[in-house]
Scaffold this motif. Sequence first.
Motif, PDB file in Angstrom:
ATOM      1  N   MET A   1      30.285  20.941  40.918  1.00  0.00           N
ATOM      2  CA  MET A   1      29.706  21.498  42.147  1.00  0.00           C
ATOM      3  C   MET A   1      28.221  21.171  42.214  1.00  0.00           C
ATOM      4  SD  MET A   1      31.520  25.216  42.764  1.00  0.00           S
ATOM      5  CE  MET A   1      30.854  25.932  41.257  1.00  0.00           C
ATOM      6  N   ARG A   2      27.758  20.861  43.406  1.00  0.00           N
ATOM      7  CA  ARG A   2      26.349  20.513  43.617  1.00  0.00           C
ATOM      8  C   ARG A   2      25.423  21.646  43.185  1.00  0.00           C
ATOM      9  NH1 ARG A   2      22.957  20.647  48.435  1.00  0.00           N
ATOM     10  NH2 ARG A   2      21.575  18.841  48.537  1.00  0.00           N
ATOM     11  N   SER A   3      25.856  22.874  43.409  1.00  0.00           N
ATOM     12  CA  SER A   3      24.997  24.022  43.097  1.00  0.00           C
ATOM     13  C   SER A   3      24.751  24.183  41.606  1.00  0.00           C
ATOM     14  CB  SER A   3      25.611  25.309  43.653  1.00  0.00           C
ATOM     15  OG  SER A   3      26.887  25.551  43.085  1.00  0.00           O
ATOM     16  N   LYS A   4      25.582  23.541  40.765  1.00  0.00           N
ATOM     17  CA  LYS A   4      25.399  23.661  39.317  1.00  0.00           C
ATOM     18  C   LYS A   4      24.094  23.024  38.842  1.00  0.00           C
ATOM     19  CE  LYS A   4      28.954  26.079  38.146  1.00  0.00           C
ATOM     20  NZ  LYS A   4      28.741  27.475  37.666  1.00  0.00           N
ATOM     21  N   THR A   5      23.524  22.127  39.667  1.00  0.00           N
ATOM     22  CA  THR A   5      22.212  21.591  39.303  1.00  0.00           C
ATOM     23  C   THR A   5      21.140  22.676  39.359  1.00  0.00           C
ATOM     24  OG1 THR A   5      21.717  20.913  41.580  1.00  0.00           O
ATOM     25  CG2 THR A   5      22.825  19.305  40.178  1.00  0.00           C
TER      26      THR A   5
END
Length: 559
Positions: A1-5
């Motif tokens: 998921m992008r938000s994991k960055t």
Amino acid sequence: MRSKTMTGGIEKAPHRSLLYALGLSRDELDRPLIGVANSANEIVPGHVHLDTIAKAVKDGIRNAGGVPMEFPAIAVCDGLAMNHEGMRMSLPSREVIADSVEIMATAHPFDALVLIPNCDKCVPGMLMAMLRLDIPAVLVSGGPMMVGRHKGENADLISVFEAVGKVKRGEMDEEELEDLTASACPGCGSCSGMFTANSMNCLSETIGLALPGNGTIPAVTADRIRLAKQAGTQVMELLKNNITPRTIVTEKSVRNAVAMDMALGGSSNTVLHLPAVFHEAGLDINLDIFDELSRTTPNLCRLSPAGPHPIQDLNAAGGVPAVMAELAKKDLLHLDALTVTGRTVGENLEALKAASRNPEVIRPIENPYAPEGGIAILKGNIAPEGAVVKQSAVVDSMRVHSGPARVFDSEEEATTAILSGKINPGDIVVIRYEGPKGGPGMREMLTPTSSIAGMGLGGEVALITDGRFSGGTRGAAIGHISPEAAEGGPIALIEEGDEIAINLPERSLELKVDEATLETRRAAWEPRQRELKSSFLKRYREHVRSAAYGARLDDSSSS
């Protein structure tokens, strides 16, 4: 998921600490984080109810297993900004909206987005941001206002603008004007008519970035709440299947949008917004595609201001899908284009059993209101790069017209002359130095065009400008003349009394002055700029491109 960055791993513990401060749980931090861009405010009637829409969107996201995270966006009311310095801020706000959504969604890397606009520049601004970011996203608007009523007849904001001229000529008294003023806009929603906001909300459906019903379901209905909830649910499906805006928006989407614009008789502002939107997907279009598809796409709808029907009538008649179904009968749409439903245009129409339920609101394609589309692109020695007219709102007697130029270097000067009775039947009012750079900000000329109509001259006087028009403008109003006066375009060389010839069937706009005389005037012309206090408008003026390219900012000033 992008938000994991932003949330994943030991090194992001400080980030998680800040998110815990919001009240999020550990479980929620493991779910997709969905940004909800909400342009609600207490100034714009089209946006005053958007907190209700946002709540439904967030309910849909939560129901589908996501975590909604809401953030704000600005929105200008063009009606309130009209005919004063505020209108210089309207078109530039489109770029600010796009930039601000990009900033929020990059600084806080959401996994997907739901964007909630409604009025004029907010819709294209958010579409631009969707394509720029290219993460799974759905746009859902706040919906159109119900039509007002006055003395047993439909009324809307344009009725009030035109009534000002009626008071000036003694056809209406001020008390009746105030009664009309109080009843024309009965509640929340984007103004009732095929004006710019509703045009762009309808085209968002056609492009494929909004769900069916987005453009026409009235703001005050439960159906609008359900649509918003569906948008929140659907964005989770897009995330699951990695369907992003640039997956959806292709050359086929471009042609579908422009064809629908012609069938609906949309606002001339769409000719500014669609090129700017599609540029963000790497699809650069010019005015030629509008003219090409206008010649081959019939005009099926005559919605206010071109005709008597408000947007709620279009919704009752089957909405945008019903218009698309008529075009599909003549193979005028790409039915295999993908949409945010996860299905193609053709599959959507089949699932909805789309068909017109009112042949006056949506004419059968065999019996259109006109064989050509609602917008025409004119060229000639006044507008070498093109000019735009909503030809579906021009009376037949003005489709071919010649007359003397009445020249004004600002909207205010022209409006004063019109309301003072100084404009005569047959005149062609010229308003210049109101383009993207010259304004700056390319103000809408709704006050002068409404004043012309209100003074009883709507079928006898034309207006040409390097500015633009409200979607509510009707009559022989030709805008976006490019190059604009501030860049030395030929409109800057017109003098009082020059003969101008307009010919919509031939798509021409000509100044009947010989080239030698024009060269003499060109040699004597000196550049001029309005004095500005606003540092924002100074920056905008420096970087904005011609109206022929969507009045977008050049690439050196946008990311």
